[in-house]
Motif scaffolding. Sequence first.
Motif, PDB file in Angstrom:
ATOM      1  N   GLU A 126       0.950  -1.651   0.090  1.00  0.00           N
ATOM      2  CA  GLU A 126      -0.276   0.028  -0.147  1.00  0.00           C
ATOM      3  C   GLU A 126       0.642   0.775  -0.175  1.00  0.00           C
ATOM      4  O   GLU A 126       0.474   2.363  -0.679  1.00  0.00           O
ATOM      5  CB  GLU A 126      -0.978  -0.387   0.830  1.00  0.00           C
ATOM      6  CG  GLU A 126      -1.683   1.174   1.321  1.00  0.00           C
ATOM      7  CD  GLU A 126      -2.666   1.060   2.549  1.00  0.00           C
ATOM      8  OE1 GLU A 126      -3.273   1.699   2.984  1.00  0.00           O
ATOM      9  OE2 GLU A 126      -2.208   0.710   3.689  1.00  0.00           O
ATOM     10  N   ALA A 163       2.966   1.571  -3.258  1.00  0.00           N
ATOM     11  CA  ALA A 163       1.967   1.570  -5.202  1.00  0.00           C
ATOM     12  C   ALA A 163       2.359   3.246  -5.164  1.00  0.00           C
ATOM     13  O   ALA A 163       2.103   3.024  -6.419  1.00  0.00           O
ATOM     14  CB  ALA A 163       0.682   1.066  -4.220  1.00  0.00           C
ATOM     15  N   PRO A 164       1.777   4.193  -4.951  1.00  0.00           N
ATOM     16  CA  PRO A 164       1.292   5.542  -5.630  1.00  0.00           C
ATOM     17  C   PRO A 164       3.145   6.010  -6.877  1.00  0.00           C
ATOM     18  O   PRO A 164       2.582   6.155  -7.644  1.00  0.00           O
ATOM     19  CB  PRO A 164       2.035   6.831  -4.457  1.00  0.00           C
ATOM     20  CG  PRO A 164       0.971   5.684  -3.432  1.00  0.00           C
ATOM     21  CD  PRO A 164       2.033   4.622  -3.195  1.00  0.00           C
ATOM     22  N   LEU A 171       5.221   2.481  -7.309  1.00  0.00           N
ATOM     23  CA  LEU A 171       5.459   1.379  -7.822  1.00  0.00           C
ATOM     24  C   LEU A 171       4.271   1.246  -9.445  1.00  0.00           C
ATOM     25  O   LEU A 171       4.655   0.340 -10.401  1.00  0.00           O
ATOM     26  CB  LEU A 171       5.345   0.082  -7.177  1.00  0.00           C
ATOM     27  CG  LEU A 171       6.619   0.115  -6.518  1.00  0.00           C
ATOM     28  CD1 LEU A 171       6.349  -1.384  -5.862  1.00  0.00           C
ATOM     29  CD2 LEU A 171       7.944   0.455  -7.262  1.00  0.00           C
ATOM     30  N   GLN A 172       3.046   2.443  -9.151  1.00  0.00           N
ATOM     31  CA  GLN A 172       2.542   2.484 -10.086  1.00  0.00           C
ATOM     32  C   GLN A 172       2.432   2.965 -11.472  1.00  0.00           C
ATOM     33  O   GLN A 172       2.175   3.517 -12.406  1.00  0.00           O
ATOM     34  CB  GLN A 172       1.408   2.940  -9.722  1.00  0.00           C
ATOM     35  CG  GLN A 172       0.516   1.900  -8.869  1.00  0.00           C
ATOM     36  CD  GLN A 172      -0.956   2.264  -8.279  1.00  0.00           C
ATOM     37  OE1 GLN A 172      -1.131   3.423  -8.229  1.00  0.00           O
ATOM     38  NE2 GLN A 172      -1.969   1.285  -7.335  1.00  0.00           N
ATOM     39  N   ARG A 173       3.608   4.215 -11.496  1.00  0.00           N
ATOM     40  CA  ARG A 173       4.056   4.741 -12.325  1.00  0.00           C
ATOM     41  C   ARG A 173       4.890   3.272 -13.542  1.00  0.00           C
ATOM     42  O   ARG A 173       5.368   2.928 -13.111  1.00  0.00           O
ATOM     43  CB  ARG A 173       4.982   5.664 -11.864  1.00  0.00           C
ATOM     44  CG  ARG A 173       4.657   6.314 -11.099  1.00  0.00           C
ATOM     45  CD  ARG A 173       5.865   7.864 -10.360  1.00  0.00           C
ATOM     46  NE  ARG A 173       6.924   6.898  -9.000  1.00  0.00           N
ATOM     47  CZ  ARG A 173       7.570   7.754  -8.873  1.00  0.00           C
ATOM     48  NH1 ARG A 173       7.951   9.244  -8.787  1.00  0.00           N
ATOM     49  NH2 ARG A 173       8.727   7.987  -8.256  1.00  0.00           N
ATOM     50  N   TYR A 215      12.416  -1.155  -8.581  1.00  0.00           N
ATOM     51  CA  TYR A 215      11.946  -1.623  -7.094  1.00  0.00           C
ATOM     52  C   TYR A 215      13.089  -2.044  -6.778  1.00  0.00           C
ATOM     53  O   TYR A 215      13.626  -2.615  -7.679  1.00  0.00           O
ATOM     54  CB  TYR A 215      10.082  -2.095  -7.087  1.00  0.00           C
ATOM     55  CG  TYR A 215      10.673  -2.851  -5.405  1.00  0.00           C
ATOM     56  CD1 TYR A 215      10.212  -2.638  -4.526  1.00  0.00           C
ATOM     57  CD2 TYR A 215      11.253  -4.319  -5.651  1.00  0.00           C
ATOM     58  CE1 TYR A 215      10.108  -2.798  -2.995  1.00  0.00           C
ATOM     59  CE2 TYR A 215      10.371  -4.745  -4.161  1.00  0.00           C
ATOM     60  CZ  TYR A 215      10.354  -4.233  -2.971  1.00  0.00           C
ATOM     61  OH  TYR A 215      10.499  -4.396  -2.447  1.00  0.00           O
ATOM     62  N   ARG A 264       2.266  -7.277  -7.976  1.00  0.00           N
ATOM     63  CA  ARG A 264       0.659  -6.622  -8.245  1.00  0.00           C
ATOM     64  C   ARG A 264       0.605  -5.421  -8.772  1.00  0.00           C
ATOM     65  O   ARG A 264      -0.027  -5.285  -9.093  1.00  0.00           O
ATOM     66  CB  ARG A 264       1.230  -6.050  -7.105  1.00  0.00           C
ATOM     67  CG  ARG A 264       0.187  -4.701  -6.046  1.00  0.00           C
ATOM     68  CD  ARG A 264      -1.351  -5.609  -6.200  1.00  0.00           C
ATOM     69  NE  ARG A 264      -1.636  -6.646  -4.984  1.00  0.00           N
ATOM     70  CZ  ARG A 264      -1.254  -6.332  -3.807  1.00  0.00           C
ATOM     71  NH1 ARG A 264      -2.148  -4.949  -2.760  1.00  0.00           N
ATOM     72  NH2 ARG A 264      -1.480  -7.145  -2.356  1.00  0.00           N
ATOM     73  N   PHE A 265       2.068  -5.625  -9.323  1.00  0.00           N
ATOM     74  CA  PHE A 265       2.684  -4.045 -10.375  1.00  0.00           C
ATOM     75  C   PHE A 265       3.289  -4.625 -12.315  1.00  0.00           C
ATOM     76  O   PHE A 265       4.745  -4.411 -11.893  1.00  0.00           O
ATOM     77  CB  PHE A 265       3.727  -3.257  -9.175  1.00  0.00           C
ATOM     78  CG  PHE A 265       3.238  -2.700  -8.067  1.00  0.00           C
ATOM     79  CD1 PHE A 265       2.199  -1.416  -8.004  1.00  0.00           C
ATOM     80  CD2 PHE A 265       3.870  -2.896  -7.033  1.00  0.00           C
ATOM     81  CE1 PHE A 265       1.284  -1.406  -7.253  1.00  0.00           C
ATOM     82  CE2 PHE A 265       3.238  -2.444  -5.944  1.00  0.00           C
ATOM     83  CZ  PHE A 265       1.960  -2.168  -5.477  1.00  0.00           C
ATOM     84  N   GLU A 321       4.484  -3.771 -14.335  1.00  0.00           N
ATOM     85  CA  GLU A 321       5.112  -3.542 -15.274  1.00  0.00           C
ATOM     86  C   GLU A 321       6.709  -3.169 -13.925  1.00  0.00           C
ATOM     87  O   GLU A 321       7.550  -2.380 -15.100  1.00  0.00           O
ATOM     88  CB  GLU A 321       4.665  -2.356 -15.417  1.00  0.00           C
ATOM     89  CG  GLU A 321       4.210  -2.382 -16.606  1.00  0.00           C
ATOM     90  CD  GLU A 321       2.749  -1.423 -17.474  1.00  0.00           C
ATOM     91  OE1 GLU A 321       3.926  -0.166 -17.127  1.00  0.00           O
ATOM     92  OE2 GLU A 321       2.050  -1.142 -17.813  1.00  0.00           O
ATOM     93  N   THR A 322       6.732  -3.277 -13.293  1.00  0.00           N
ATOM     94  CA  THR A 322       7.544  -3.121 -12.935  1.00  0.00           C
ATOM     95  C   THR A 322       8.875  -3.981 -12.239  1.00  0.00           C
ATOM     96  O   THR A 322       8.591  -4.939 -12.477  1.00  0.00           O
ATOM     97  CB  THR A 322       7.139  -2.738 -10.988  1.00  0.00           C
ATOM     98  OG1 THR A 322       6.550  -1.431 -10.885  1.00  0.00           O
ATOM     99  CG2 THR A 322       7.965  -2.562  -9.614  1.00  0.00           C
ATOM    100  N   ASP A 358      11.791   3.627  -8.139  1.00  0.00           N
ATOM    101  CA  ASP A 358      11.207   4.701  -7.677  1.00  0.00           C
ATOM    102  C   ASP A 358      10.552   4.423  -6.235  1.00  0.00           C
ATOM    103  O   ASP A 358       9.488   4.865  -5.021  1.00  0.00           O
ATOM    104  CB  ASP A 358       9.953   4.424  -8.465  1.00  0.00           C
ATOM    105  CG  ASP A 358      10.086   4.270  -9.751  1.00  0.00           C
ATOM    106  OD1 ASP A 358       9.477   5.638 -10.146  1.00  0.00           O
ATOM    107  OD2 ASP A 358      10.528   4.014 -10.239  1.00  0.00           O
TER     108      ASP A 358
END
Length: 315
Positions: A17, A20-21, A23-25, A30, A47-48, A50-51, A97
């Motif tokens: 949580e 997330a702000p 890693l959603q870019r 990471y 969960r992400f 594209e990370t 990020d």
Amino acid sequence: MEPRGRHVPVLLERCLELLAPALQRPGAVYVDATLGLGGHALAVLQRFPETVLIGLDRDPEALVHARRRLAGYEDRTQLVHAVYDELPAVLGPRKVDGILFDLGVSSLQLDEADRGFAYAQDAPLDMRMDQTTGMTAEQVVNTYPAADLTRILRTFGEEKFAKRIAAAIVRERAKAPITSSARLAELVRESIPAPARRTGGHPAKRTFQALRIEVNGELSTLERALPAAIGALKPGGRVVVLSYHSLEDRITKQAFAELARSRAPIGLPIEPPGTEPTLRLLTRGGAELPSEAEVAANPRAASVRLRAAELHKGG
């Protein structure tokens, strides 16, 4: 060998949580600075989608297990044998990020008896997170002067009976070297007054923690690693730290607080450019603690303290 038991990542949902702000870019990078068995890393990759993950661990055995666990994500992973204060060398000029530090001893190291971390299991006194290099706990116990042993136990273990334990170690090693975790644990137990042995868990817990920190240079490494990690973040990037004792948490708290303060002289009506805080704290009012449900599901979460911060979007 597969590690025994089921590895449950600590405060996993809260970590996701908080990250997330960042890693959603698009194209997010990471860093798992303490990869361990890869539990947090796997969840991030799932969960992400594209990370990209850069995973560090000083323990070659942990990297073997993590690589197996993360199979299928090779196109988005880079695993590196390195200590987390080596982050600048691993990343070079690259900015990232999100960064996670899950500090302390890993599930693998605790569960594998021959590593010597666990006072409840007999093993050679090793305690190195990287068994390919460095001084062992056996060398510390058998060669450090009494004054240095006392300092380590008092400072790193917050052990009230440090002087008594150090004196007992010196007396015992004069007869024969202390080579096993069981012998050391028994020696510590015998050194602590009976009333004090009845509370606070295993009497050797603090001594083993202190020796582990000394052997692996954990606190000095963290003091170097946190500024390096913050310096590697992109604007809006986030860092999350999971600490398991007050010494780690204090270093993290101080590092974050220093960069979350304005550097402007007190009393100015406006904040001059360049004096703004570097970080925005995401866990205000102190560290976050685990819920009762979290501890019930994962007893190793009982002592965790979570702190997180975001690099201001202005850089």
